[in-house]
Each structure stands twice: as structure tokens, then as C-alpha cells.
Design a protein around this motif. Sequence first.
Motif, mmCIF file in Angstrom:
data_model
loop_
_atom_site.group_PDB
_atom_site.id
_atom_site.type_symbol
_atom_site.label_atom_id
_atom_site.label_comp_id
_atom_site.label_asym_id
_atom_site.label_seq_id
_atom_site.Cartn_x
_atom_site.Cartn_y
_atom_site.Cartn_z
ATOM 1 N N ILE A 167 0.812 -1.214 0.000
ATOM 2 C CA ILE A 167 0.000 0.000 0.000
ATOM 3 C C ILE A 167 0.851 1.274 0.000
ATOM 4 C CG2 ILE A 167 -1.981 -1.116 1.088
ATOM 5 C CD1 ILE A 167 -1.175 0.097 3.735
ATOM 6 N N LYS A 174 -6.828 3.976 -7.128
ATOM 7 C CA LYS A 174 -7.907 3.464 -6.269
ATOM 8 C C LYS A 174 -8.176 2.002 -6.589
ATOM 9 C CE LYS A 174 -9.182 7.206 -3.936
ATOM 10 N NZ LYS A 174 -10.452 7.894 -4.172
ATOM 11 N N MET A 175 -8.516 1.260 -5.580
ATOM 12 C CA MET A 175 -8.968 -0.108 -5.731
ATOM 13 C C MET A 175 -10.481 -0.079 -5.953
ATOM 14 S SD MET A 175 -6.196 -1.859 -5.450
ATOM 15 C CE MET A 175 -6.761 -3.553 -5.173
ATOM 16 N N PHE A 179 -13.534 -2.837 -2.075
ATOM 17 C CA PHE A 179 -12.252 -3.062 -1.423
ATOM 18 C C PHE A 179 -11.853 -1.831 -0.605
ATOM 19 C CE2 PHE A 179 -7.749 -3.827 -0.924
ATOM 20 C CZ PHE A 179 -7.630 -5.206 -0.881
ATOM 21 N N GLU A 180 -12.045 -0.646 -1.189
ATOM 22 C CA GLU A 180 -11.733 0.607 -0.495
ATOM 23 C C GLU A 180 -12.591 0.760 0.764
ATOM 24 O OE1 GLU A 180 -9.654 3.257 -1.249
ATOM 25 O OE2 GLU A 180 -8.784 2.396 -3.070
ATOM 26 N N ASN A 184 -7.506 -1.427 4.034
ATOM 27 C CA ASN A 184 -6.535 -0.357 3.870
ATOM 28 C C ASN A 184 -5.965 -0.447 2.462
ATOM 29 O OD1 ASN A 184 -4.998 1.830 4.601
ATOM 30 N ND2 ASN A 184 -3.591 0.704 5.921
ATOM 31 N N THR A 185 -5.817 0.671 1.800
ATOM 32 C CA THR A 185 -5.393 0.704 0.404
ATOM 33 C C THR A 185 -4.318 1.769 0.212
ATOM 34 O OG1 THR A 185 -7.020 2.377 -0.241
ATOM 35 C CG2 THR A 185 -7.732 0.051 -0.315
ATOM 36 N N SER A 187 -4.526 4.446 -1.469
ATOM 37 C CA SER A 187 -5.172 5.753 -1.326
ATOM 38 C C SER A 187 -5.354 6.118 0.147
ATOM 39 C CB SER A 187 -6.530 5.754 -2.028
ATOM 40 O OG SER A 187 -7.189 6.990 -1.838
ATOM 41 N N HIS A 188 -5.863 5.191 0.937
ATOM 42 C CA HIS A 188 -6.066 5.451 2.364
ATOM 43 C C HIS A 188 -4.739 5.709 3.076
ATOM 44 C CE1 HIS A 188 -10.141 4.458 1.719
ATOM 45 N NE2 HIS A 188 -10.082 3.155 1.908
#
Length: 301
Positions: A167, A174-175, A179-180, A184-185, A187-188
Motif C-alpha cells: 500500500i 484506487k482499488m 475493497f476501499e 486499507n489501500t 489511497s487510504h
Amino acid sequence: MHQFPNIILYAIPFFIIAMVVEVVYTVRLNLKSYQTKDSVTSLSMGIGNVLLGFISKAIVIAAFYFVYDNFRLFTIPVTWWSFVLIFFADDFSYYWFHRISHQCRLFWASHVVHHSSQHYNLSTALRQTWSGGFYTFIFWLWLPLVGFHPGMILLQMSISLLYQFWIHTEAINKMPKWFEAIFNTPSHHRVHHGSNPIYLDRNHAGILIIWDKLFGTFQQELDEEKVIYGLVSNIKTYNPVKVAFIEWFFMFKDTFKHKISLKNRINYLIKPPGWKHDGTGKLSDDLRNEWLKNRQNELQQ
């Protein structure tokens, strides 16, 4: 005694290959995610973390077994459903460890290392503390107390750390929405590494972002607010030793100032970063509120 593999050591070749692929990809996209000196520092911090980990891990294992053998309330068997339980238990523990590491300077002194880079890429994931492993494990001590085997705990902690590697990238925007919403991604986590006031002390997730949403620390990455990586006051050094210990130096320098009370000396250890005994300091909440007020005024004009 249950034996589980050290998956972090097995994952090192994957880390290297992934970073090479990311470098090629980000160069093609002209993202400028990598800077040589910064990446070398991050890799040095990672190597130091692994080497010191042989010592700190022994302390952690001893502590977990001491609690498990002498004080456990139950005995949770090592089976499929207990791995489901420990997945959530470990992630919950990680959230609170991570959140408090931003709210208590004693823990921030070790965690700040991970936020010290002004770049964001897979090498940043390897910029790890040299000191945190010796004391941050206290957030997981309740797991052997309730009956999880120490081997299971260490394995799940490693799985969480391994998940968090991917990540740390700008190569993924973006996922999928589902998923977002749960995990946790990139982007997050870009938000978490931001020094922008609106992004400070947000998105403390390990694997699941649901804890941030549940406890009010979630912040979406905003298209109109590009993430500025690093610290509110950057340390401006590539020296690994300075990166590892500079905040410890500043913290103790504040703690042992002349002519302050014992209470304030303790406060310099337990209050959030930015706190000053004379009231001149600004905390992340202060900076965020100022940003929101200015933003509101801009929209009204």
C-alpha cells in the motif's frame, strides 16, 4: 511448541522485485516517486530494523510466553477458526498501537521514523524503527492473556506487516469501491503519510480500514488536496542514525528543560507531538481545525 515460518525474511526477494517494477512503472508515468538518497536511507532503516529485530524479537517472544504460560485465562487451540479470530484481534491491536503512536510522544519517538520520508514508494514501507520493537509489543500482550499462542500472534503480526508493504505506492490510484470500503489501500495510506493538516493523524489501519471508520479517524483522499508527504517539520537528513534517534533527542531535551515542573516533564513524554508546556505548541487537531476554518472561508467568498 508450535513453529511458524518467519514470512518477512522469505518475502525479501519479493520486496526487491516489487520495488524494481515500481521504479520502472513510476518513471514511465513521470511520478518522480523515488529519490536515490531517500531510498537508500529507507533501505538502511529496514536493514537496521531486521538486525535489531533479532534482539527485540527475543524480548517480545519471552514476554508473550511469560504471559501465556503464567497468566492466560483460556487456551485457544491452533485451528482454522482461531486464525480468523486472531486476524481481527491483531488488526484491532495494531489500530490502537498506531493511533496512540501518533498521540503519545513516547511512542511517536520511534514511529516518526516511518513518516520521515518526503517521498512515497515501496522503499518507504521498509523505513522502519530501530527502537519501537523493544516496547510497542505491549499493545499485543492481551492476546496471550486471553489464550492465543505466541506463535500465532507473531505470525499474524508478520502477515499484517507484509500486507502493508504494497500500500506504500503512488502507482495504484484506487482499488474497487468494495475493497476501499473494507481494507486499507494505497489511497487510504497515502492520506496517513500526508503532512497536510486535513490528513494529519488519520487512517491508522493495518489491514482493515473499518476501525478508522468506527472510531472516527477516517479521512478520504481528496482530489483537490494533493498529499504532501513527510512531517509538519521535516528532519532534513539522510543519515540513518539521525533518522532513528533524532526525535528521542528532541523529546528528552524538552523533558529535561530547566525550571519546569515534574508534571510537565512527564507531559513531554505522554502528550501528543507538538505539545508545549507554555501553551505555544500546536497539535494536529489545532492545525486541522485551522485548515477547515480557512477552507470554509474560501468557499464562502
